[in-house]
Design a protein around this motif. Structure first.
Motif, PDB file in Angstrom:
ATOM      1  N   PHE A   8       0.856  -1.182   0.000  1.00 20.26           N
ATOM      2  CA  PHE A   8       0.000   0.000   0.000  1.00 20.26           C
ATOM      3  C   PHE A   8       0.896   1.237   0.000  1.00 20.26           C
ATOM      4  O   PHE A   8       1.779   1.368   0.834  1.00 20.26           O
ATOM      5  N   PRO A   9       0.664   2.194  -0.936  1.00 20.89           N
ATOM      6  CA  PRO A   9       1.631   3.265  -1.142  1.00 20.89           C
ATOM      7  C   PRO A   9       1.432   4.506  -0.278  1.00 20.89           C
ATOM      8  O   PRO A   9       2.264   5.418  -0.327  1.00 20.89           O
ATOM      9  N   LYS A  10       0.359   4.590   0.485  1.00 17.49           N
ATOM     10  CA  LYS A  10       0.064   5.812   1.226  1.00 17.49           C
ATOM     11  C   LYS A  10      -0.184   5.509   2.701  1.00 17.49           C
ATOM     12  O   LYS A  10      -0.170   4.359   3.123  1.00 17.49           O
ATOM     13  N   SER A  11      -0.455   6.565   3.462  1.00 22.37           N
ATOM     14  CA  SER A  11      -0.537   6.455   4.922  1.00 22.37           C
ATOM     15  C   SER A  11      -1.940   6.224   5.445  1.00 22.37           C
ATOM     16  O   SER A  11      -2.112   5.746   6.574  1.00 22.37           O
ATOM     17  N   ILE A  12      -2.955   6.596   4.659  1.00 28.54           N
ATOM     18  CA  ILE A  12      -4.351   6.397   5.047  1.00 28.54           C
ATOM     19  C   ILE A  12      -5.107   5.854   3.842  1.00 28.54           C
ATOM     20  O   ILE A  12      -4.626   5.916   2.715  1.00 28.54           O
ATOM     21  N   CYS A  13      -6.306   5.314   4.088  1.00 26.11           N
ATOM     22  CA  CYS A  13      -7.189   4.907   2.999  1.00 26.11           C
ATOM     23  C   CYS A  13      -8.282   5.966   2.853  1.00 26.11           C
ATOM     24  O   CYS A  13      -8.893   6.378   3.852  1.00 26.11           O
ATOM     25  N   THR A  14      -8.522   6.395   1.611  1.00 25.99           N
ATOM     26  CA  THR A  14      -9.554   7.394   1.323  1.00 25.99           C
ATOM     27  C   THR A  14     -10.505   6.808   0.288  1.00 25.99           C
ATOM     28  O   THR A  14     -10.172   6.703  -0.878  1.00 25.99           O
ATOM     29  N   SER A  15     -11.678   6.408   0.745  1.00 30.47           N
ATOM     30  CA  SER A  15     -12.628   5.672  -0.097  1.00 30.47           C
ATOM     31  C   SER A  15     -13.841   6.544  -0.372  1.00 30.47           C
ATOM     32  O   SER A  15     -14.659   6.792   0.513  1.00 30.47           O
ATOM     33  N   VAL A  16     -13.941   7.020  -1.616  1.00 24.66           N
ATOM     34  CA  VAL A  16     -14.932   8.026  -2.000  1.00 24.66           C
ATOM     35  C   VAL A  16     -16.090   7.373  -2.765  1.00 24.66           C
ATOM     36  O   VAL A  16     -15.876   6.608  -3.705  1.00 24.66           O
ATOM     37  N   ASN A  17     -17.311   7.680  -2.325  1.00 25.85           N
ATOM     38  CA  ASN A  17     -18.541   7.290  -3.023  1.00 25.85           C
ATOM     39  C   ASN A  17     -18.663   5.781  -3.230  1.00 25.85           C
ATOM     40  O   ASN A  17     -18.975   5.054  -2.285  1.00 25.85           O
ATOM     41  N   GLU A  18     -18.415   5.276  -4.450  1.00 21.53           N
ATOM     42  CA  GLU A  18     -18.589   3.851  -4.734  1.00 21.53           C
ATOM     43  C   GLU A  18     -17.405   2.999  -4.306  1.00 21.53           C
ATOM     44  O   GLU A  18     -17.439   1.772  -4.439  1.00 21.53           O
ATOM     45  N   VAL A  19     -16.348   3.626  -3.778  1.00 23.95           N
ATOM     46  CA  VAL A  19     -15.201   2.851  -3.275  1.00 23.95           C
ATOM     47  C   VAL A  19     -15.561   2.301  -1.898  1.00 23.95           C
ATOM     48  O   VAL A  19     -15.891   3.053  -0.979  1.00 23.95           O
ATOM     49  N   VAL A  20     -15.519   0.987  -1.782  1.00 22.93           N
ATOM     50  CA  VAL A  20     -15.927   0.316  -0.548  1.00 22.93           C
ATOM     51  C   VAL A  20     -14.854   0.462   0.529  1.00 22.93           C
ATOM     52  O   VAL A  20     -15.141   0.749   1.694  1.00 22.93           O
ATOM     53  N   CYS A  21     -13.592   0.242   0.148  1.00 24.91           N
ATOM     54  CA  CYS A  21     -12.485   0.323   1.100  1.00 24.91           C
ATOM     55  C   CYS A  21     -11.167   0.343   0.342  1.00 24.91           C
ATOM     56  O   CYS A  21     -11.121   0.060  -0.866  1.00 24.91           O
ATOM     57  N   HIS A  22     -10.102   0.696   1.070  1.00 21.07           N
ATOM     58  CA  HIS A  22      -8.722   0.649   0.561  1.00 21.07           C
ATOM     59  C   HIS A  22      -8.475   1.585  -0.616  1.00 21.07           C
ATOM     60  O   HIS A  22      -7.611   1.322  -1.451  1.00 21.07           O
ATOM     61  N   GLY A  23      -9.230   2.689  -0.674  1.00 15.78           N
ATOM     62  CA  GLY A  23      -8.964   3.699  -1.686  1.00 15.78           C
ATOM     63  C   GLY A  23      -7.602   4.341  -1.466  1.00 15.78           C
ATOM     64  O   GLY A  23      -7.215   4.643  -0.327  1.00 15.78           O
ATOM     65  N   ILE A  24      -6.855   4.536  -2.538  1.00 17.71           N
ATOM     66  CA  ILE A  24      -5.500   5.073  -2.462  1.00 17.71           C
ATOM     67  C   ILE A  24      -5.530   6.587  -2.698  1.00 17.71           C
ATOM     68  O   ILE A  24      -5.991   7.042  -3.745  1.00 17.71           O
ATOM     69  N   PRO A  25      -5.037   7.390  -1.751  1.00 16.73           N
ATOM     70  CA  PRO A  25      -5.010   8.839  -1.953  1.00 16.73           C
ATOM     71  C   PRO A  25      -4.242   9.226  -3.212  1.00 16.73           C
ATOM     72  O   PRO A  25      -3.228   8.611  -3.555  1.00 16.73           O
TER      73      PRO A  25
ATOM     74  N   VAL B  80     -25.539   0.717  -1.040  1.00 17.30           N
ATOM     75  CA  VAL B  80     -26.887   1.077  -1.486  1.00 17.30           C
ATOM     76  C   VAL B  80     -27.485  -0.044  -2.339  1.00 17.30           C
ATOM     77  O   VAL B  80     -28.667  -0.363  -2.227  1.00 17.30           O
ATOM     78  N   GLY B  81     -26.660  -0.639  -3.197  1.00 18.72           N
ATOM     79  CA  GLY B  81     -27.149  -1.686  -4.094  1.00 18.72           C
ATOM     80  C   GLY B  81     -26.704  -3.067  -3.656  1.00 18.72           C
ATOM     81  O   GLY B  81     -26.859  -3.451  -2.502  1.00 18.72           O
ATOM     82  N   SER B  82     -26.112  -3.807  -4.581  1.00 25.18           N
ATOM     83  CA  SER B  82     -25.655  -5.167  -4.321  1.00 25.18           C
ATOM     84  C   SER B  82     -24.477  -5.173  -3.341  1.00 25.18           C
ATOM     85  O   SER B  82     -23.707  -4.213  -3.270  1.00 25.18           O
ATOM     86  N   HIS B  83     -24.322  -6.290  -2.624  1.00 24.23           N
ATOM     87  CA  HIS B  83     -23.182  -6.434  -1.714  1.00 24.23           C
ATOM     88  C   HIS B  83     -21.895  -6.767  -2.459  1.00 24.23           C
ATOM     89  O   HIS B  83     -20.803  -6.743  -1.869  1.00 24.23           O
ATOM     90  N   GLU B  84     -21.992  -7.049  -3.742  1.00 18.60           N
ATOM     91  CA  GLU B  84     -20.818  -7.515  -4.489  1.00 18.60           C
ATOM     92  C   GLU B  84     -19.836  -6.377  -4.755  1.00 18.60           C
ATOM     93  O   GLU B  84     -20.226  -5.224  -4.970  1.00 18.60           O
ATOM     94  N   VAL B  85     -18.538  -6.734  -4.734  1.00 17.34           N
ATOM     95  CA  VAL B  85     -17.486  -5.754  -4.932  1.00 17.34           C
ATOM     96  C   VAL B  85     -16.540  -6.217  -6.028  1.00 17.34           C
ATOM     97  O   VAL B  85     -16.541  -7.386  -6.427  1.00 17.34           O
ATOM     98  N   GLU B  86     -15.731  -5.285  -6.493  1.00 12.65           N
ATOM     99  CA  GLU B  86     -14.743  -5.547  -7.536  1.00 12.65           C
ATOM    100  C   GLU B  86     -13.449  -4.856  -7.113  1.00 12.65           C
ATOM    101  O   GLU B  86     -13.472  -3.680  -6.736  1.00 12.65           O
ATOM    102  N   VAL B  87     -12.331  -5.565  -7.164  1.00  9.47           N
ATOM    103  CA  VAL B  87     -11.039  -4.984  -6.803  1.00  9.47           C
ATOM    104  C   VAL B  87     -10.284  -4.621  -8.075  1.00  9.47           C
ATOM    105  O   VAL B  87     -10.168  -5.437  -9.001  1.00  9.47           O
ATOM    106  N   LEU B  88      -9.776  -3.400  -8.123  1.00  9.16           N
ATOM    107  CA  LEU B  88      -9.078  -2.920  -9.312  1.00  9.16           C
ATOM    108  C   LEU B  88      -7.707  -3.591  -9.464  1.00  9.16           C
ATOM    109  O   LEU B  88      -7.227  -4.276  -8.554  1.00  9.16           O
ATOM    110  N   ALA B  89      -7.076  -3.323 -10.596  1.00  6.11           N
ATOM    111  CA  ALA B  89      -5.794  -3.956 -10.922  1.00  6.11           C
ATOM    112  C   ALA B  89      -4.687  -3.561  -9.963  1.00  6.11           C
ATOM    113  O   ALA B  89      -3.667  -4.269  -9.859  1.00  6.11           O
ATOM    114  N   ASP B  90      -4.859  -2.454  -9.206  1.00  3.99           N
ATOM    115  CA  ASP B  90      -3.830  -2.067  -8.231  1.00  3.99           C
ATOM    116  C   ASP B  90      -3.784  -3.018  -7.038  1.00  3.99           C
ATOM    117  O   ASP B  90      -2.878  -2.955  -6.207  1.00  3.99           O
ATOM    118  N   GLY B  91      -4.759  -3.929  -6.956  1.00  2.00           N
ATOM    119  CA  GLY B  91      -4.779  -4.904  -5.874  1.00  2.00           C
ATOM    120  C   GLY B  91      -5.348  -4.385  -4.569  1.00  2.00           C
ATOM    121  O   GLY B  91      -5.465  -5.139  -3.596  1.00  2.00           O
TER     122      GLY B  91
END
Length: 264
Positions: free
Chosen positions: A72-89, A216-227
């Motif tokens: 993980f390249p940053k110090s905190i996770c910033t997950s905006v709107n449709e990002v469930v978790c582990h958003g990269i600043p 809000v919608g489905s519980h299903e998630v998708e992880v991007l290529a950044d892992g």
């Protein structure tokens, strides 16, 4: 033979060390909250958090944490709107009026991890976004109130799932709460869905996070290529709240509260 996961029971002294780290984490979120405004980049929030963490004699656990693809390249996770978790600043991600954003922080202080997150409003979000955030926070507290010695891990998830679904939302399955102390992620796993009376029995001295991610919608998630970056599969909104708690003689002790907000 099935391998049994080892759950560490913390001493009173160790739990107090966890509380010190947890209070620092809560104070960090308090420090960042007024900076969550339209026009700021998530990288600016990250850099402010890193500077504050160092000034308070702590280290940022997410920075360099091993991942499936890259650390993980940053110090905190910033997950905006449709990002469930582990958003990269990122310098390119500028917050806009109406966004919601979860900030997840984990400073290490004295060798112990303080792990907590909150979802913040950016400007004036929609009524649906506001409802989602309110329900998600209440889901976390319902999970916390299900904790006591002799209860089961399934009791936590059942309480969260019942409320979230009654409000028309869904509970993410792919990410769960976890044990935490000197180790960032360890046993036990704490699903935010499940069946009451099922799962491992809770014991005094267990310390773990309760961190429901509600969609809000489905519980299903998708992880991007950044892992790392996890998004809702349908790109609808997601929110999350997280506290670290210790199982006490008769309930749960929330370790990630700012000292000024500790109940009397």
């Amino acid at each position: 033979m099935e391998q049994q996961e080892v759950i560490t029971l913390l001493s009173r002294r160790e739990i107090e060390k966890m509380r010190q780290a947890g209070r620092l984490a809560a104070q960090l979120l308090d420090y960042l909250e007024p900076r969550v405004q339209p026009g700021i980049s998530t990288l600016e929030l990250n850099d402010a958090a890193e500077e504050w963490t160092q000034q308070h004699g702590a280290k940022s656990a997410p920075l360099g944490y091993p991942g499936a693809v890259d650390p993980f390249p940053k110090s905190i996770c910033t997950s905006v709107n449709e990002v469930v978790c582990h958003g990269i600043p990122s310098a390119d991600q500028i917050l806009r009026d109406g966004d919601i954003m979860n900030i997840d922080v984990t400073p290490i202080l004295g060798g112990f991890h303080g792990d907590t997150s909150r979802t913040f409003f950016v400007g004036d979000p929609s009524p649906l976004a506001r409802k989602l955030v309110k329900v998600t926070e209440e889901c976390m507290w319902l999970g916390i109130r299900a904790v006591k010695p002799g209860a089961r891990i399934g009791d936590i998830g059942a309480a969260i799932q019942a409320y979230a679904e009654a409000e028309g939302f869904s509970v993410v399955r792919d990410f769960v709460g976890h044990g935490v102390h000197r180790i960032f992620h360890t046993a036990p796993q704490i699903p935010h869905y499940g069946t009451a009376g099922k799962g491992k029995k809770l014991r005094k001295g267990m310390v773990f996070t309760i961190e429901p991610m509600i969609n809000v919608g489905s519980h299903e998630v998708e992880v991007l290529a950044d892992g790392w970056t996890a998004l809702t599969a349908d790109r609808k909104l997601s929110a999350q709240f997280e506290h670290t708690i210790a199982v006490t003689e008769d309930g749960a002790d929330v370790l990630t509260l700012a000292e000024s907000k500790v109940p009397a």
